[in-house]
Design a protein around this motif. Structure first.
Motif, mmCIF file in Angstrom:
data_model
loop_
_atom_site.group_PDB
_atom_site.id
_atom_site.type_symbol
_atom_site.label_atom_id
_atom_site.label_comp_id
_atom_site.label_asym_id
_atom_site.label_seq_id
_atom_site.Cartn_x
_atom_site.Cartn_y
_atom_site.Cartn_z
ATOM 1 N N PHE A 1 0.853 -1.195 0.000
ATOM 2 C CA PHE A 1 0.000 0.000 0.000
ATOM 3 C C PHE A 1 0.886 1.242 0.000
ATOM 4 O O PHE A 1 1.866 1.310 0.736
ATOM 5 C CB PHE A 1 -0.892 0.028 1.245
ATOM 6 N N GLY A 2 0.501 2.215 -0.820
ATOM 7 C CA GLY A 2 1.300 3.433 -0.880
ATOM 8 C C GLY A 2 0.472 4.649 -1.219
ATOM 9 O O GLY A 2 -0.747 4.566 -1.422
ATOM 10 N N THR A 3 1.160 5.778 -1.269
ATOM 11 C CA THR A 3 0.545 7.015 -1.750
ATOM 12 C C THR A 3 1.481 7.592 -2.806
ATOM 13 O O THR A 3 2.660 7.239 -2.858
ATOM 14 C CB THR A 3 0.372 8.065 -0.629
ATOM 15 N N ALA A 4 0.937 8.476 -3.644
ATOM 16 C CA ALA A 4 1.719 9.018 -4.748
ATOM 17 C C ALA A 4 1.584 10.533 -4.841
ATOM 18 O O ALA A 4 0.559 11.114 -4.461
ATOM 19 C CB ALA A 4 1.265 8.382 -6.060
ATOM 20 N N THR A 5 2.642 11.150 -5.367
ATOM 21 C CA THR A 5 2.646 12.591 -5.667
ATOM 22 C C THR A 5 3.549 12.812 -6.882
ATOM 23 O O THR A 5 4.107 11.866 -7.419
ATOM 24 C CB THR A 5 3.240 13.434 -4.505
ATOM 25 N N ALA A 6 3.707 14.077 -7.278
ATOM 26 C CA ALA A 6 4.658 14.417 -8.331
ATOM 27 C C ALA A 6 5.300 15.764 -8.022
ATOM 28 O O ALA A 6 4.661 16.642 -7.419
ATOM 29 C CB ALA A 6 3.956 14.481 -9.686
ATOM 30 N N SER A 7 6.534 15.921 -8.452
ATOM 31 C CA SER A 7 7.347 17.083 -8.069
ATOM 32 C C SER A 7 6.647 18.423 -8.308
ATOM 33 O O SER A 7 6.461 19.199 -7.365
ATOM 34 C CB SER A 7 8.692 17.047 -8.794
ATOM 35 N N TYR A 8 6.266 18.713 -9.558
ATOM 36 C CA TYR A 8 5.719 20.053 -9.818
ATOM 37 C C TYR A 8 4.403 20.275 -9.082
ATOM 38 O O TYR A 8 4.046 21.402 -8.755
ATOM 39 C CB TYR A 8 5.532 20.302 -11.328
ATOM 40 N N GLN A 9 3.693 19.214 -8.789
ATOM 41 C CA GLN A 9 2.394 19.365 -8.149
ATOM 42 C C GLN A 9 2.483 19.676 -6.656
ATOM 43 O O GLN A 9 1.519 20.166 -6.082
ATOM 44 C CB GLN A 9 1.559 18.099 -8.378
ATOM 45 N N ILE A 10 3.615 19.343 -6.029
ATOM 46 C CA ILE A 10 3.693 19.549 -4.568
ATOM 47 C C ILE A 10 4.891 20.346 -4.070
ATOM 48 O O ILE A 10 4.807 20.977 -3.019
ATOM 49 C CB ILE A 10 3.681 18.199 -3.791
ATOM 50 N N GLU A 11 6.007 20.328 -4.794
ATOM 51 C CA GLU A 11 7.245 20.847 -4.196
ATOM 52 C C GLU A 11 7.251 22.342 -3.933
ATOM 53 O O GLU A 11 7.726 22.795 -2.890
ATOM 54 C CB GLU A 11 8.449 20.514 -5.090
ATOM 55 N N GLY A 12 6.776 23.144 -4.889
ATOM 56 C CA GLY A 12 6.972 24.594 -4.768
ATOM 57 C C GLY A 12 8.456 24.899 -4.889
ATOM 58 O O GLY A 12 9.179 24.198 -5.581
ATOM 59 N N ALA A 13 8.910 25.959 -4.188
ATOM 60 C CA ALA A 13 10.336 26.337 -4.226
ATOM 61 C C ALA A 13 10.862 26.330 -5.663
ATOM 62 O O ALA A 13 11.951 25.849 -5.947
ATOM 63 C CB ALA A 13 11.163 25.387 -3.334
ATOM 64 N N ALA A 14 10.070 26.923 -6.547
ATOM 65 C CA ALA A 14 10.347 26.816 -7.978
ATOM 66 C C ALA A 14 11.673 27.451 -8.378
ATOM 67 O O ALA A 14 12.291 27.037 -9.354
ATOM 68 C CB ALA A 14 9.201 27.435 -8.783
ATOM 69 N N THR A 15 12.086 28.475 -7.635
ATOM 70 C CA THR A 15 13.338 29.144 -8.017
ATOM 71 C C THR A 15 14.436 28.925 -6.973
ATOM 72 O O THR A 15 15.470 29.573 -7.005
ATOM 73 C CB THR A 15 13.116 30.668 -8.187
ATOM 74 N N LYS B 1 4.128 8.077 7.814
ATOM 75 C CA LYS B 1 4.524 7.079 8.812
ATOM 76 C C LYS B 1 3.334 6.726 9.694
ATOM 77 O O LYS B 1 3.043 5.560 9.947
ATOM 78 C CB LYS B 1 5.681 7.615 9.653
ATOM 79 N N GLU B 2 2.619 7.754 10.108
ATOM 80 C CA GLU B 2 1.423 7.572 10.920
ATOM 81 C C GLU B 2 0.348 6.786 10.148
ATOM 82 O O GLU B 2 -0.381 5.969 10.705
ATOM 83 C CB GLU B 2 0.912 8.968 11.327
ATOM 84 N N LEU B 3 0.302 7.023 8.843
ATOM 85 C CA LEU B 3 -0.658 6.332 7.986
ATOM 86 C C LEU B 3 -0.321 4.839 7.881
ATOM 87 O O LEU B 3 -1.214 3.997 7.777
ATOM 88 C CB LEU B 3 -0.616 7.000 6.604
ATOM 89 N N GLY B 4 0.964 4.547 7.890
ATOM 90 C CA GLY B 4 1.391 3.144 7.868
ATOM 91 C C GLY B 4 1.650 2.574 6.484
ATOM 92 O O GLY B 4 1.739 1.356 6.320
ATOM 93 N N VAL B 5 1.786 3.448 5.475
ATOM 94 C CA VAL B 5 2.038 2.932 4.118
ATOM 95 C C VAL B 5 3.411 2.287 4.018
ATOM 96 O O VAL B 5 4.359 2.684 4.700
ATOM 97 C CB VAL B 5 1.926 4.037 3.035
ATOM 98 N N GLY B 6 3.512 1.310 3.125
ATOM 99 C CA GLY B 6 4.788 0.630 2.905
ATOM 100 C C GLY B 6 5.670 1.352 1.910
ATOM 101 O O GLY B 6 6.886 1.134 1.868
ATOM 102 N N ALA B 7 5.062 2.176 1.066
ATOM 103 C CA ALA B 7 5.842 2.827 0.008
ATOM 104 C C ALA B 7 5.276 4.204 -0.313
ATOM 105 O O ALA B 7 4.104 4.494 -0.066
ATOM 106 C CB ALA B 7 5.840 1.971 -1.251
ATOM 107 N N TYR B 8 6.142 5.027 -0.873
ATOM 108 C CA TYR B 8 5.758 6.373 -1.311
ATOM 109 C C TYR B 8 6.300 6.577 -2.713
ATOM 110 O O TYR B 8 7.498 6.437 -2.948
ATOM 111 C CB TYR B 8 6.335 7.414 -0.357
ATOM 112 N N ARG B 9 5.410 6.884 -3.635
ATOM 113 C CA ARG B 9 5.816 7.177 -5.011
ATOM 114 C C ARG B 9 5.875 8.693 -5.190
ATOM 115 O O ARG B 9 4.860 9.366 -5.038
ATOM 116 C CB ARG B 9 4.820 6.567 -6.000
ATOM 117 N N PHE B 10 7.065 9.187 -5.471
ATOM 118 C CA PHE B 10 7.244 10.621 -5.731
ATOM 119 C C PHE B 10 8.013 10.759 -7.036
ATOM 120 O O PHE B 10 8.493 9.766 -7.586
ATOM 121 C CB PHE B 10 8.020 11.284 -4.581
#
Ligand code: GBH
Length: 472
Positions: free
Chosen positions: A15-29, A72-81
């Motif tokens: 079980f995991g959760t996913a995100t993508a760099s431009y969608q979450i990181e900010g700090a563009a410059t 960590k609190e959620l307990g997922v085994g993996a994170y896709r970034f």
């Protein structure tokens, strides 16, 4: 133990959760990052709803420790970034950027310390703008630059990351980016969009070699996969015309990736689908061997089925068509719920897609690398987000995965899209996919009910299989 709220998945299911760099990181410059095509596109008025950009997004670049703690609190085994190419190799060529690599170093270490496996996607749509200026994915050299960036990244992080995804949804990069124009770089083209599709496949193959070579040089191995948004396509009626429209769409959506990757050939009906636009000018002999290396796994993103009917081409002159103009149009599905993306919710179609793919192809192990829903979730008076629509969606789609596994499909894991509300591309921040709410004024994170439900599901799953093991 049976509990309808929590579908039964096999022991060891990831079980995991996913995100993508431009969608979450900010700090563009910050940290030496240079603009990607999405910075350019989002900063061009008229492209993104309400003129929003990823400049700050969820500020994950600075707040990643909090986000990892929530996982960590959620307990997922993996994170896709995803790693941002213009952070790791600003401008797309030349030396690597130590500050960019150091960010992902910190993120990976934080994840491992939390007992979460990092699963990295190398390209989730943030092409360095300089490479677009040289032709972007329309040109072959971009595939070579991508392989170099893959090597740089793997040489630095490969001692701790073993599972790599080369590309996320090349369909979107090629066709939404270069044919529909609703994604960066916003072009509306024919043959160049087909060249982009081919060069993306080539980029995948060249990068897969580099990822494996990097691991081998370290005396290890890398598991290499690609994430495709494969679609469940259905004809509106049984008419020959509608079936033929679906057959063309099968090529545009699915075969254009699956045939070269899994069968080392191009789709059989390119001429029916694109006519003279598919002139093959962008291909060289030997490309298929590069593309069709064995995959360790296949990532599938799934959100909804698509019902299509035959329709007139938008552009009658074949030579002027975009690669998206294949004479098919989507029709609504009656009697089902629609999410705020305007997407129909039909969980059984997910099982059908997986079973059908498994019949038609010799699939490697499958991971569902994205699946989730956008809901109109606002906090209640109690400050909580009661996103029951999202819970229902996730429960029913996990049950659909369980049914596919029952039917013999080798699905090994599922990543919820998304960990956080984030920059939903052309829709900006208006559409919310997170199981954690982000207040874009304060950047405060609030777990939604779906987060608590998912946490419980992971725990029930763990107890269920621990019980089984004890009983054996
Ligand atoms: C995924 O794309 C993405 O990987 C992810 O980044 C995204 O946040 C998530 O899904 C939710 O959308 O009508 O021409 O503008 C899913 C597939 C295909 C959905 C393109 C949006 C817009 C096409 N995407 N589509 S258009």
């Amino acid at each position: 133990m049976t509990d309808d709220r929590f579908p039964v998945l096999p022991a060891g299911f990831l079980f995991g959760t996913a995100t993508a760099s431009y969608q979450i990181e900010g700090a563009a410059t910050e940290g030496g990052r240079t603009p990607s095509i999405w910075d350019t596109y989002a900063h061009t008025p008229g492209n993104v709803l309400r003129g929003e950009t990823g400049d700050t997004a969820c500020d994950h670049y600075h707040r990643y420790p909090e986000d990892v703690a929530l996982m960590k609190e959620l307990g997922v085994g993996a994170y896709r970034f995803s790693t941002a190419w213009p952070r790791i190799r600003p401008g797309g060529r030349g030396p690597a950027n130590p500050e960019g690599l150091a960010f992902y170093d910190r993120l990976v270490d934080e994840l491992l310390a939390a007992g979460i496996e990092p699963v990295a996607t190398l390209y989730h749509w943030d092409l360095p703008q300089e490479l677009e200026d040289e032709g972007g994915w329309r040109v072959r050299s971009t595939a070579e630059r991508f392989a170099e960036y893959a090597r740089i990244t793997a040489d630095r992080l490969g001692d701790r990351i073993t599972r790599w995804i080369t590309l996320n949804e090349p369909l979107c990069s090629a066709f939404i980016g270069y044919a529909v124009g609703r994604h960066a770089p916003g072009a509306r083209e024919g043959t160049p969009a087909l060249a982009a599709a081919h060069n993306l496949m080539l980029a995948h193959g060249l990068a897969a070699r580099e990822l494996r070579a990097s691991a081998a040089a370290r005396g290890g191995t890398a598991e290499v996969g690609i994430t495709l948004n494969l679609d469940r396509l259905l004809p509106a009626t049984g008419s020959d015309a509608d079936r033929a429209a679906v057959d063309r769409a099968e090529t545009l959506h699915n075969r254009v990736w699956l045939e070269p990757l899994l069968n080392a050939r191009y789709p059989h009906n390119e001429a029916e689908t694109w006519g003279a636009l598919a002139d093959g000018s962008y291909r060289e002999s030997g490309d298929l061997e590069v593309i069709a290396q064995p995959l360790d796994f296949l990532g599938i993103n799934f959100y909804r089925p698509v019902v299509l009917r035959d329709a007139p081409h938008r552009e009658p002159d074949t030579a002027l068509r975009t690669a998206m103009d294949i004479g098919a149009e989507e029709v609504p599905i009656e009697g089902v719920r629609y999410t705020t993306m305007g997407w129909p919710v039909v969980p059984a179609s997910f099982t059908d897609l997986l079973v059908d793919l498994d019949r038609r192809y010799d699939l490697p192990p499958v991971y569902i690398t994205e699946n989730g829903s956008a809901e109109a979730d606002e906090p209640d008076a109690d400050g909580r987000v009661h996103d029951t629509g999202r819970i229902d969606y996730l429960r029913d789609h996990l049950a659909a995965v369980a049914a596919a596994i029952e039917a013999g499909v080798d699905v090994r894991g599922h990543f919820v899209w998304s960990l956080l509300d984030n920059f939903e591309w052309a829709y900006g921040y208006e559409r919310r996919f997170g199981i954690i709410r982000v207040d874009y004024d304060t950047l405060e994170r609030t777990p939604k009910d779906s987060y608590h439900w998912f946490r419980e599901l992971i725990r029930v799953h763990g107890r269920r299989h621990a019980g089984e093991a004890a009983a054996r």
